[in-house]
Write an enzyme that holds these catalytic residues in place. Sequence first.
Site, PDB file in Angstrom:
ATOM      1  N   LYS A  22       0.656 -72.744  -0.629  1.00 28.61           N
ATOM      2  CA  LYS A  22       1.527 -71.789  -0.268  1.00 28.61           C
ATOM      3  C   LYS A  22       2.332 -71.536  -1.491  1.00 28.61           C
ATOM      4  O   LYS A  22       2.781 -70.551  -1.997  1.00 28.61           O
ATOM      5  CB  LYS A  22       2.418 -72.458   0.962  1.00 28.61           C
ATOM      6  CG  LYS A  22       3.850 -71.660   1.063  1.00 28.61           C
ATOM      7  CD  LYS A  22       4.666 -72.216   2.212  1.00 28.61           C
ATOM      8  CE  LYS A  22       5.667 -73.199   1.950  1.00 28.61           C
ATOM      9  NZ  LYS A  22       6.910 -72.836   1.184  1.00 28.61           N
ATOM     10  N   ASN A  23       2.809 -72.660  -1.854  1.00 27.54           N
ATOM     11  CA  ASN A  23       4.085 -72.521  -3.328  1.00 27.54           C
ATOM     12  C   ASN A  23       3.545 -72.056  -4.554  1.00 27.54           C
ATOM     13  O   ASN A  23       4.104 -71.886  -5.562  1.00 27.54           O
ATOM     14  CB  ASN A  23       4.805 -73.806  -3.415  1.00 27.54           C
ATOM     15  CG  ASN A  23       5.774 -74.033  -2.418  1.00 27.54           C
ATOM     16  OD1 ASN A  23       5.763 -73.223  -1.257  1.00 27.54           O
ATOM     17  ND2 ASN A  23       6.033 -75.181  -2.036  1.00 27.54           N
ATOM     18  N   CYS A 117      13.853 -72.789   4.565  1.00 23.12           N
ATOM     19  CA  CYS A 117      14.429 -74.279   5.101  1.00 23.12           C
ATOM     20  C   CYS A 117      15.867 -74.452   4.856  1.00 23.12           C
ATOM     21  O   CYS A 117      16.192 -74.275   3.418  1.00 23.12           O
ATOM     22  CB  CYS A 117      13.526 -75.237   5.055  1.00 23.12           C
ATOM     23  SG  CYS A 117      11.996 -74.890   5.438  1.00 23.12           S
ATOM     24  N   ARG A 122      21.156 -74.708  -1.572  1.00 16.88           N
ATOM     25  CA  ARG A 122      19.833 -74.005  -2.272  1.00 16.88           C
ATOM     26  C   ARG A 122      20.197 -72.534  -3.069  1.00 16.88           C
ATOM     27  O   ARG A 122      19.961 -71.381  -2.842  1.00 16.88           O
ATOM     28  CB  ARG A 122      18.859 -73.493  -1.288  1.00 16.88           C
ATOM     29  CG  ARG A 122      18.199 -74.862  -0.708  1.00 16.88           C
ATOM     30  CD  ARG A 122      16.977 -74.461   0.138  1.00 16.88           C
ATOM     31  NE  ARG A 122      15.818 -74.426  -0.575  1.00 16.88           N
ATOM     32  CZ  ARG A 122      14.505 -74.144  -0.100  1.00 16.88           C
ATOM     33  NH1 ARG A 122      14.533 -73.861   1.261  1.00 16.88           N
ATOM     34  NH2 ARG A 122      13.654 -74.079  -0.710  1.00 16.88           N
ATOM     35  N   ASP A 309       8.727 -82.901  -1.217  1.00 18.25           N
ATOM     36  CA  ASP A 309       7.899 -82.231  -0.080  1.00 18.25           C
ATOM     37  C   ASP A 309       7.061 -83.301   0.582  1.00 18.25           C
ATOM     38  O   ASP A 309       6.660 -83.326   1.769  1.00 18.25           O
ATOM     39  CB  ASP A 309       7.107 -81.164  -0.325  1.00 18.25           C
ATOM     40  CG  ASP A 309       8.027 -79.845  -0.876  1.00 18.25           C
ATOM     41  OD1 ASP A 309       8.907 -79.330  -0.225  1.00 18.25           O
ATOM     42  OD2 ASP A 309       8.092 -79.851  -2.134  1.00 18.25           O
ATOM     43  N   ARG A 417       4.652 -71.480   9.037  1.00 15.13           N
ATOM     44  CA  ARG A 417       5.064 -71.107   7.775  1.00 15.13           C
ATOM     45  C   ARG A 417       4.325 -71.498   6.476  1.00 15.13           C
ATOM     46  O   ARG A 417       4.058 -70.952   5.458  1.00 15.13           O
ATOM     47  CB  ARG A 417       6.801 -71.283   7.473  1.00 15.13           C
ATOM     48  CG  ARG A 417       7.540 -70.328   8.381  1.00 15.13           C
ATOM     49  CD  ARG A 417       8.924 -70.476   7.972  1.00 15.13           C
ATOM     50  NE  ARG A 417       8.972 -70.561   6.320  1.00 15.13           N
ATOM     51  CZ  ARG A 417       9.703 -71.289   5.663  1.00 15.13           C
ATOM     52  NH1 ARG A 417      10.387 -71.963   6.103  1.00 15.13           N
ATOM     53  NH2 ARG A 417       9.517 -71.316   4.307  1.00 15.13           N
TER      54      ARG A 417
HETATM   55  C1  EPZ Z   1      10.279 -74.835  -4.171  1.00 10.53           C
HETATM   56  O1  EPZ Z   1      11.556 -74.302  -3.754  1.00 10.53           O
HETATM   57  C2  EPZ Z   1       9.656 -74.809  -3.029  1.00 10.53           C
HETATM   58  N1  EPZ Z   1       9.345 -73.660  -2.382  1.00 10.53           N
HETATM   59  C3  EPZ Z   1       9.850 -76.013  -2.314  1.00 10.53           C
HETATM   60  O2  EPZ Z   1       8.971 -76.120  -1.100  1.00 10.53           O
HETATM   61  C4  EPZ Z   1      10.130 -77.285  -2.794  1.00 10.53           C
HETATM   62  O3  EPZ Z   1      10.664 -78.245  -1.943  1.00 10.53           O
HETATM   63  C5  EPZ Z   1      10.987 -76.874  -4.083  1.00 10.53           C
HETATM   64  O4  EPZ Z   1      10.417 -76.052  -4.949  1.00 10.53           O
HETATM   65  C6  EPZ Z   1      10.965 -78.428  -5.289  1.00 10.53           C
HETATM   66  O5  EPZ Z   1       9.527 -78.749  -5.419  1.00 10.53           O
HETATM   67  C7  EPZ Z   1       8.839 -72.645  -2.855  1.00 10.53           C
HETATM   68  O6  EPZ Z   1       7.961 -72.776  -3.888  1.00 10.53           O
HETATM   69  C8  EPZ Z   1       8.667 -71.285  -2.130  1.00 10.53           C
HETATM   70  P1  EPZ Z   1      14.104 -75.645  -6.622  1.00 10.53           P
HETATM   71  P2  EPZ Z   1      12.521 -73.833  -4.849  1.00 10.53           P
HETATM   72  O7  EPZ Z   1      14.529 -74.358  -7.153  1.00 10.53           O
HETATM   73  O8  EPZ Z   1      12.116 -73.217  -5.836  1.00 10.53           O
HETATM   74  C9  EPZ Z   1      18.469 -76.556  -6.794  1.00 10.53           C
HETATM   75  C10 EPZ Z   1       8.382 -76.388   1.229  1.00 10.53           C
HETATM   76  O9  EPZ Z   1       8.546 -76.881   2.393  1.00 10.53           O
HETATM   77  N2  EPZ Z   1      18.807 -75.055  -7.492  1.00 10.53           N
HETATM   78  O10 EPZ Z   1      13.232 -76.566  -7.391  1.00 10.53           O
HETATM   79  O11 EPZ Z   1      13.709 -73.084  -4.055  1.00 10.53           O
HETATM   80  C11 EPZ Z   1      18.304 -76.409  -5.279  1.00 10.53           C
HETATM   81  O12 EPZ Z   1      19.418 -76.395  -4.601  1.00 10.53           O
HETATM   82  C12 EPZ Z   1       9.488 -76.082   0.186  1.00 10.53           C
HETATM   83  O13 EPZ Z   1       7.336 -75.859   0.668  1.00 10.53           O
HETATM   84  C13 EPZ Z   1      20.149 -74.796  -8.091  1.00 10.53           C
HETATM   85  O14 EPZ Z   1      21.019 -75.568  -7.559  1.00 10.53           O
HETATM   86  O15 EPZ Z   1      13.495 -75.193  -5.179  1.00 10.53           O
HETATM   87  C14 EPZ Z   1      17.366 -77.697  -5.310  1.00 10.53           C
HETATM   88  O16 EPZ Z   1      18.611 -78.824  -4.839  1.00 10.53           O
HETATM   89  C15 EPZ Z   1      10.665 -76.295   0.682  1.00 10.53           C
HETATM   90  N3  EPZ Z   1      20.187 -73.675  -8.543  1.00 10.53           N
HETATM   91  C16 EPZ Z   1      16.923 -78.081  -6.718  1.00 10.53           C
HETATM   92  O17 EPZ Z   1      17.620 -77.232  -7.496  1.00 10.53           O
HETATM   93  C17 EPZ Z   1      19.046 -72.870  -8.681  1.00 10.53           C
HETATM   94  O18 EPZ Z   1      19.393 -71.330  -9.383  1.00 10.53           O
HETATM   95  C18 EPZ Z   1      15.632 -77.705  -6.549  1.00 10.53           C
HETATM   96  O19 EPZ Z   1      15.256 -76.460  -6.202  1.00 10.53           O
HETATM   97  C19 EPZ Z   1      17.745 -73.249  -8.072  1.00 10.53           C
HETATM   98  C20 EPZ Z   1      17.938 -74.397  -7.582  1.00 10.53           C
END
Ligand code: EPZ
Length: 434
Positions: A22-23, A117, A122, A309, A417
Amino acid sequence: MTKYLIEGGHPLHGTIEISGAKNAAVPIIPAALLVDGVCRIENVPQISDVTLILQILRELGADVRTINRTTVEIDCSHIRNRQVPYELARKIRASYYLVGALLGRFGWAEVPLPGGCNLGGRPIDQHIKGFVAMGAEVDVRNGLIYAQVPGRGCLAGGQVYLDIVSVGATMNIMLAAVLAEGKTELSGAATEPEIMDLVCVLQKMGAIISVDVDRTFRIEGVKELQGYTHTSLTDRIEAASWASAALATHGDIFVKGATQPEMMTFLNVFRKIGGEFDITDKGIRFWHPGGDLKPVAIETDVHPGFMTDWQQPLVVALTQANGLSIVHETVYENRFGFTKPLVEMGATIQLYRECLGSLPCRFRQRNYKHSAVIFGPTPLTGRDIDVPDLRGGFSHLIAALAAKGPSNVQGISLIDRGYADFRGKLEALGADFD
Ligand code: EPZ
């Protein structure tokens, strides 16, 4: 069908085939916006997040053709609308990739704030920081992200340092940078396999992207890109979810399509707990060998660490390990909400605000319950469960399958999803449910 009645306590046995990741699919599909020409993607997962993002592209004017169950062709030569439909975009997290792709191609994007989610705040500040460093003006108001390049219409390469290692920001900035004028240096980036899959796609399209050992990507902007054919990598989160289900239910599952390199960290933990696996060219067989499972201490982290995850399904298996297991979640501040129903089913899980681990953690001294101590083995008893989110929901499903007695699991559509045909897969594994 949004509700399952599960009669648990039966080991899952059999073979299932996992889908494309998915990702990886959700950034690769919007990447088609960067070109005039046909982009063919194979091994696309049949999940609702993908249906939604394809629908959004259609609404923007893309020609989206379904070739077979898992292959789509997308042609964005005739994009007529750059305003992303609000209702569709709000339903998924990945709609934020449309900002990078539209901004990179057209110098202008209007995209609703993403959904997804509830795992904490986020924010998307790191994405915006990247776009701004490339010359965009970005304004977030009334639930919308307005981004545009003033005057020139084309982004300029820039220097971006991510304060937080973010999967989404890394890919979004990359999507924006490939057509920018000049070089972009993106440091502090994430390097998950799904990100490298996007890099492969962009390279096929004509982009020039390199990555250094210190997690810095260098992107040399090119004037134009072309269509591509790509087979997406398989879903390592889905693979780990079924592996955890095998362990929790005392089962034996051959996960066709699971690959060792992307799962190495998970496999180490699986072995430490006492799970057995056998790696073949076609997939990985995971099973519970009988006897006691061992407790483990894990900390979630960005790649190549233990994925956040993976922790939710594995926690269910850890309720059956003999002793104290510790999970320190360092990626999301709020990813243990799903443990409450597990406790109500009989698990002993205590949450802590302290960092129960040694990795540097943004949540230290903050008021987030981001460490869990799991004491096992505890028998689980079926109950009524409301699925909270995608991975938490799948974990509840595993718990219901492992528990004695019936469980009524509501809100099953959330699991659609991210897990393609999981009903068919549960049937193939002999699960007792209706
Ligand atoms: C991706 O989310 C995945 N989603 C998530 O999968 C996965 O858990 C995550 O990466 C970590 O591997 C998709 O690819 C669509 P991040 P993403 O930006 O990109 C903080 C699933 O169930 N952050 O790496 O949104 C954020 O709040 C899902 O498949 C900021 O503060 O995750 C988090 O605490 C859930 N500011 C951390 O960084 C930003 O601008 C990591 O988030 C961006 C992120």
